[in-house]
Every structure is written in structure tokens, then in C-alpha cells.
Motif scaffolding. Structure first.
Motif, PDB file in Angstrom:
ATOM      1  N   SER A  72       0.863  -1.171   0.049  1.00 42.15           N
ATOM      2  CA  SER A  72      -0.114  -0.141   0.194  1.00 42.15           C
ATOM      3  C   SER A  72       0.816   1.277   0.028  1.00 42.15           C
ATOM      4  O   SER A  72       2.113   1.031  -0.220  1.00 42.15           O
ATOM      5  CB  SER A  72      -1.061   0.002   1.110  1.00 42.15           C
ATOM      6  OG  SER A  72      -1.885   1.103   0.975  1.00 42.15           O
ATOM      7  N   THR A  73       0.365   2.334   0.283  1.00 39.75           N
ATOM      8  CA  THR A  73       1.049   3.500  -0.013  1.00 39.75           C
ATOM      9  C   THR A  73       0.816   4.606   1.335  1.00 39.75           C
ATOM     10  O   THR A  73      -0.030   4.571   2.022  1.00 39.75           O
ATOM     11  CB  THR A  73       0.354   4.293  -1.052  1.00 39.75           C
ATOM     12  OG1 THR A  73       0.787   5.526  -1.162  1.00 39.75           O
ATOM     13  CG2 THR A  73      -1.181   4.357  -0.977  1.00 39.75           C
ATOM     14  N   ASP A  74       1.927   5.355   1.498  1.00 40.19           N
ATOM     15  CA  ASP A  74       1.669   6.601   2.418  1.00 40.19           C
ATOM     16  C   ASP A  74       0.655   7.860   2.081  1.00 40.19           C
ATOM     17  O   ASP A  74       0.164   8.630   2.835  1.00 40.19           O
ATOM     18  CB  ASP A  74       2.965   7.461   2.284  1.00 40.19           C
ATOM     19  CG  ASP A  74       3.450   8.207   0.985  1.00 40.19           C
ATOM     20  OD1 ASP A  74       3.426   7.221  -0.075  1.00 40.19           O
ATOM     21  OD2 ASP A  74       3.753   8.956   1.170  1.00 40.19           O
ATOM     22  N   TYR A  75       0.055   7.443   0.875  1.00 39.62           N
ATOM     23  CA  TYR A  75      -1.068   8.530   0.563  1.00 39.62           C
ATOM     24  C   TYR A  75      -2.399   8.083   1.058  1.00 39.62           C
ATOM     25  O   TYR A  75      -3.390   8.824   0.923  1.00 39.62           O
ATOM     26  CB  TYR A  75      -1.248   8.398  -1.275  1.00 39.62           C
ATOM     27  CG  TYR A  75      -0.160   9.524  -1.981  1.00 39.62           C
ATOM     28  CD1 TYR A  75       1.036   9.393  -1.477  1.00 39.62           C
ATOM     29  CD2 TYR A  75      -0.560   9.647  -3.184  1.00 39.62           C
ATOM     30  CE1 TYR A  75       1.867  10.325  -2.109  1.00 39.62           C
ATOM     31  CE2 TYR A  75       0.381  10.536  -3.628  1.00 39.62           C
ATOM     32  CZ  TYR A  75       1.668  10.810  -3.249  1.00 39.62           C
ATOM     33  OH  TYR A  75       2.604  11.489  -3.967  1.00 39.62           O
ATOM     34  N   THR A 101       4.311   1.979   1.703  1.00 39.54           N
ATOM     35  CA  THR A 101       5.698   2.373   1.281  1.00 39.54           C
ATOM     36  C   THR A 101       5.530   3.809   0.682  1.00 39.54           C
ATOM     37  O   THR A 101       4.254   4.436   0.548  1.00 39.54           O
ATOM     38  CB  THR A 101       6.482   1.345   0.425  1.00 39.54           C
ATOM     39  OG1 THR A 101       7.847   1.923   0.268  1.00 39.54           O
ATOM     40  CG2 THR A 101       5.547   1.161  -0.892  1.00 39.54           C
ATOM     41  N   SER A 102       6.454   4.526   0.293  1.00 36.52           N
ATOM     42  CA  SER A 102       6.514   5.844  -0.140  1.00 36.52           C
ATOM     43  C   SER A 102       7.559   6.199  -1.050  1.00 36.52           C
ATOM     44  O   SER A 102       8.705   5.528  -1.009  1.00 36.52           O
ATOM     45  CB  SER A 102       6.608   7.010   0.716  1.00 36.52           C
ATOM     46  OG  SER A 102       7.846   6.780   1.688  1.00 36.52           O
ATOM     47  N   TRP A 103       7.550   6.993  -2.086  1.00 38.38           N
ATOM     48  CA  TRP A 103       8.508   7.659  -3.127  1.00 38.38           C
ATOM     49  C   TRP A 103       9.206   6.400  -3.591  1.00 38.38           C
ATOM     50  O   TRP A 103      10.296   6.696  -3.709  1.00 38.38           O
ATOM     51  CB  TRP A 103       9.290   8.587  -2.127  1.00 38.38           C
ATOM     52  CG  TRP A 103       8.642   9.760  -1.751  1.00 38.38           C
ATOM     53  CD1 TRP A 103       7.183   9.673  -1.540  1.00 38.38           C
ATOM     54  CD2 TRP A 103       9.191  10.989  -1.196  1.00 38.38           C
ATOM     55  NE1 TRP A 103       7.026  10.967  -0.757  1.00 38.38           N
ATOM     56  CE2 TRP A 103       8.324  11.892  -0.725  1.00 38.38           C
ATOM     57  CE3 TRP A 103      10.592  11.243  -1.267  1.00 38.38           C
ATOM     58  CZ2 TRP A 103       8.593  12.985  -0.045  1.00 38.38           C
ATOM     59  CZ3 TRP A 103      10.879  12.627  -0.454  1.00 38.38           C
ATOM     60  CH2 TRP A 103       9.823  13.314  -0.119  1.00 38.38           C
ATOM     61  N   VAL A 104       8.593   5.384  -4.241  1.00 41.18           N
ATOM     62  CA  VAL A 104       9.278   4.424  -4.883  1.00 41.18           C
ATOM     63  C   VAL A 104      10.065   4.554  -6.014  1.00 41.18           C
ATOM     64  O   VAL A 104       9.764   5.369  -7.189  1.00 41.18           O
ATOM     65  CB  VAL A 104       8.597   3.277  -5.107  1.00 41.18           C
ATOM     66  CG1 VAL A 104       9.073   1.846  -5.557  1.00 41.18           C
ATOM     67  CG2 VAL A 104       7.497   2.886  -3.665  1.00 41.18           C
ATOM     68  N   TYR A 105      11.377   4.072  -6.123  1.00 40.22           N
ATOM     69  CA  TYR A 105      12.118   4.441  -7.191  1.00 40.22           C
ATOM     70  C   TYR A 105      13.050   3.123  -7.547  1.00 40.22           C
ATOM     71  O   TYR A 105      13.482   2.252  -6.680  1.00 40.22           O
ATOM     72  CB  TYR A 105      13.110   5.543  -7.275  1.00 40.22           C
ATOM     73  CG  TYR A 105      14.243   5.052  -6.175  1.00 40.22           C
ATOM     74  CD1 TYR A 105      15.405   4.898  -6.757  1.00 40.22           C
ATOM     75  CD2 TYR A 105      14.245   5.755  -4.805  1.00 40.22           C
ATOM     76  CE1 TYR A 105      16.504   4.639  -5.579  1.00 40.22           C
ATOM     77  CE2 TYR A 105      14.981   5.280  -3.802  1.00 40.22           C
ATOM     78  CZ  TYR A 105      16.287   4.969  -4.179  1.00 40.22           C
ATOM     79  OH  TYR A 105      17.267   4.794  -3.428  1.00 40.22           O
ATOM     80  N   THR A 109      12.100   5.079  -1.004  1.00 42.66           N
ATOM     81  CA  THR A 109      12.061   3.801  -1.121  1.00 42.66           C
ATOM     82  C   THR A 109      12.869   3.160  -2.133  1.00 42.66           C
ATOM     83  O   THR A 109      12.148   3.072  -3.350  1.00 42.66           O
ATOM     84  CB  THR A 109      10.822   2.999  -0.802  1.00 42.66           C
ATOM     85  OG1 THR A 109      10.050   3.729   0.181  1.00 42.66           O
ATOM     86  CG2 THR A 109      10.810   1.607  -0.647  1.00 42.66           C
ATOM     87  N   TYR A 110      13.919   2.529  -2.268  1.00 39.48           N
ATOM     88  CA  TYR A 110      14.551   1.739  -3.265  1.00 39.48           C
ATOM     89  C   TYR A 110      14.079   0.518  -3.285  1.00 39.48           C
ATOM     90  O   TYR A 110      13.782  -0.403  -2.486  1.00 39.48           O
ATOM     91  CB  TYR A 110      15.949   1.499  -3.043  1.00 39.48           C
ATOM     92  CG  TYR A 110      16.868   0.847  -3.874  1.00 39.48           C
ATOM     93  CD1 TYR A 110      16.338   0.813  -5.372  1.00 39.48           C
ATOM     94  CD2 TYR A 110      18.058   0.388  -3.617  1.00 39.48           C
ATOM     95  CE1 TYR A 110      17.012   0.093  -6.254  1.00 39.48           C
ATOM     96  CE2 TYR A 110      18.916  -0.262  -4.343  1.00 39.48           C
ATOM     97  CZ  TYR A 110      18.235  -0.480  -5.894  1.00 39.48           C
ATOM     98  OH  TYR A 110      19.283  -1.026  -6.641  1.00 39.48           O
TER      99      TYR A 110
END
Length: 282
Positions: free
Chosen positions: A101-104, A149-153, A185-186
Motif C-alpha cells: 500500500s501507500t503513504d497516500y 511504502t513511499s516515493w518508490v524508485y 524507497t529503493y
């Protein structure tokens, strides 16, 4: 052990593939959107039944945050209703489920790192659809593990890191938001954490947070990318108000990772260390 991964071609799915293919003790199936069309919810359980997995890692999602504002039904079908079908299948077949899921799901009004039990209040369609997916999973299969998680790259797919490198290569100056705070997040780190949880002797269902350690803005992230890559473009910090988007973003979405580390002992590397590793591969 049979493991089925959804979202095979995404950033996380690709990193999971790289890690899991080295595990000879596991039989793994990686399904992309053609093999598992999440928008066709009526056939999801039938498709899953073809593989009889012991564990499902649900990494697929509708992630076009701005586009979701104009496609709320599609975002809901993929992020909410499809997740519900997967959870129902897992309950009926005693299959373990790890869903991402997401921080959003947060409104961004906190000033301290967000724990798993912090109040949720999405401020965009994407976040709302993901939160509904969380609720559906926990309703039907409360033993599931949900990882926000957040800001995945990653070296795979399209993401902020690749976009910044391209823009700073093409332009002498760029502007980046400096008043949205969190941590990147890598995807390779998250994938390894998920595999470690699958291999853990203890399965403890519930919601967990995972991103790399540290607290930065998007501007800080861009400045680090510039430094590590040795780029010359000038970066101007700007407030969110100067870069309007169809979907609102949380002002603050830094995740507290203590629960996942305490429960499963997974490593949570520093964001700068992981960025340097990723850029060394790219």
C-alpha cells in the motif's frame, strides 16, 4: 513453496523477480497485467486458482496518481475491488498474502513519523482507492501483511530519480518542490524485506511501514541525485503552490519503520546509501 507475484513488470515486481529467481527452493510465478487483468475482477480468483500459490505478493496497483482523479472507477476497481478478490481467494485457500500500500492513505498533516495506527484520511482518489483496498484485505483475510511504502524508485520503470537525471541532462535549470517531506524507497530494498518476511519463521499479520531511513524533501532528493551523478543543472526549490497538480499530495508522509524492523528484523538502509547503490547500477 509456491509464490505468486502480481505486477510483474512494475518496479517492485521486477526487483522481486531478480531476488526470487536466485531462490531454488521456491517455485515463483510472475503475472503482469495481461496475465492477471485486475480490472476484470470476475476472473481474478479463477486465474489465481491455476497456480495454487502458498504465498501471494500483491505488488500490482493503479499508480497514476493524477490520472486517477479523472478515472476514479478504474482506480477503485484495480486498487480496491481486485485486492478484495485476492484476499477472498487467500482466505478460501489458506494462502498467505503480502500486499503493498501507500503513504497516500494519510492527509499529510502530521509533524512526526507516521506509525501504522496513525489516523488515515486520503486527500486524493488514488489514496482513497488504496485505503479501501487495505480495508477489504483486512476484512476478508486479517492474517494478511500490508506494507505501506513511499516515493518508490528503481532501475526499472519510470520514477523520480530517472526523471531528474533526464531533466538535469536536458536543462540548465529545473524547479523541485521543497515543502513535501518524507523518505524515498529503493524498490530493491523493499523487495528484499518482503522476501525476508516470507522466509521468516514467524508470520505476524497486520499493517507495516517501510521506506528508507531519513527525512528529506523532494528538493533534497533531487540535490542528492545531482551530486551523485555529477550533473551541472541548477535546482530551484519551490513550494507546492507553484507546482499545481490534479491530485493533492500529502505535505508530510514520513513513515515510522520501527514495527517492521522490530517484528521481522528486516534491514532498513539509509536513503542516501540506497540511492548511491541504485545509481551505481543504473
Amino acid at each position: 513453496m509456491k509464490i505468486l507475484v502480481t505486477g510483474a513488470n512494475g518496479q517492485l515486481g521486477s526487483e522481486l523477480h531478480d531476488i526470487l529467481q536466485k531462490h531454488s527452493d521456491k517455485e515463483c510465478f510472475f503475472l503482469d497485467r495481461k496475465q492477471l487483468p485486475l480490472d476484470q475482477t470476475a476472473i481474478i480468483q479463477d486465474i489465481l486458482a491455476m497456480y495454487h500459490p502458498d504465498v501471494i505478493i500483491h505488488a500490482a496497483a493503479y499508480t497514476a496518481v493524477d490520472k486517477a482523479e479523472n478515472e476514479p472507477d478504474l482506480a477503485d476497481r484495480i486498487n480496491h475491488l481486485a485486492s478484495e478478490e485476492i484476499a477472498q481467494y487467500c482466505r478460501l485457500n489458506e494462502t498467505k498474502l503480502i500486499a503493498v500500500s501507500t503513504d497516500y492513505v494519510f492527509d499529510g498533516n502530521s509533524d512526526t513519523p507516521l506509525k501504522e495506527d496513525a489516523p488515515v484520511a486520503p486527500i486524493n482518489v488514488y489514496g482513497e482507492s488504496k485505503l479501501k483496498g487495505e480495508h477489504a484485505i483486512m476484512k476478508w483475510h486479517p492474517e494478511s501483511i500490508i506494507i505501506r511504502t513511499s516515493w518508490v524508485y528503481s532501475t526499472y520503470g519510470n520514477n523520480f530519480v530517472k526523471t531528474m537525471i533526464r531533466l538535469m541532462t536536458e536543462r540548465d535549470e529545473i524547479s523541485v518542490i521543497n515543502d513535501q517531506i518524507g523518505s524515498p524507497t529503493y524498490a530493491k530494498d523493499l523487495a528484499q524485506a518482503i522476501v525476508d518476511i516470507v522466509d521468516s519463521e514467524d508470520w505476524v499479520g497486520g499493517i507495516y511501514h517501510y521506506s528508507n531511513e531519513g527525512e528529506i524533501s523532494w528538493y533534497d532528493f533531487a540535490a542528492a541525485i545531482k551530486e551523485v551523478k555529477g550533473l551541472a543543472s541548477m535546482i530551484h526549490p519551490i513550494p507546492t503552490a507553484q507546482y499545481p497538480t490534479p491530485a493533492k499530495r500529502p505535505r508530510y508522509s514520513l513513515l515510522d519503520k520501527s514495527k517492521i524492523h522490530r517484528t521481522f528484523g528486516v534491514e532498513v538502509p539509509d536513503w542516501r546509501e540506497s540511492l548511491e547503490k541504485m545509481l551505481g547500477i543504473l
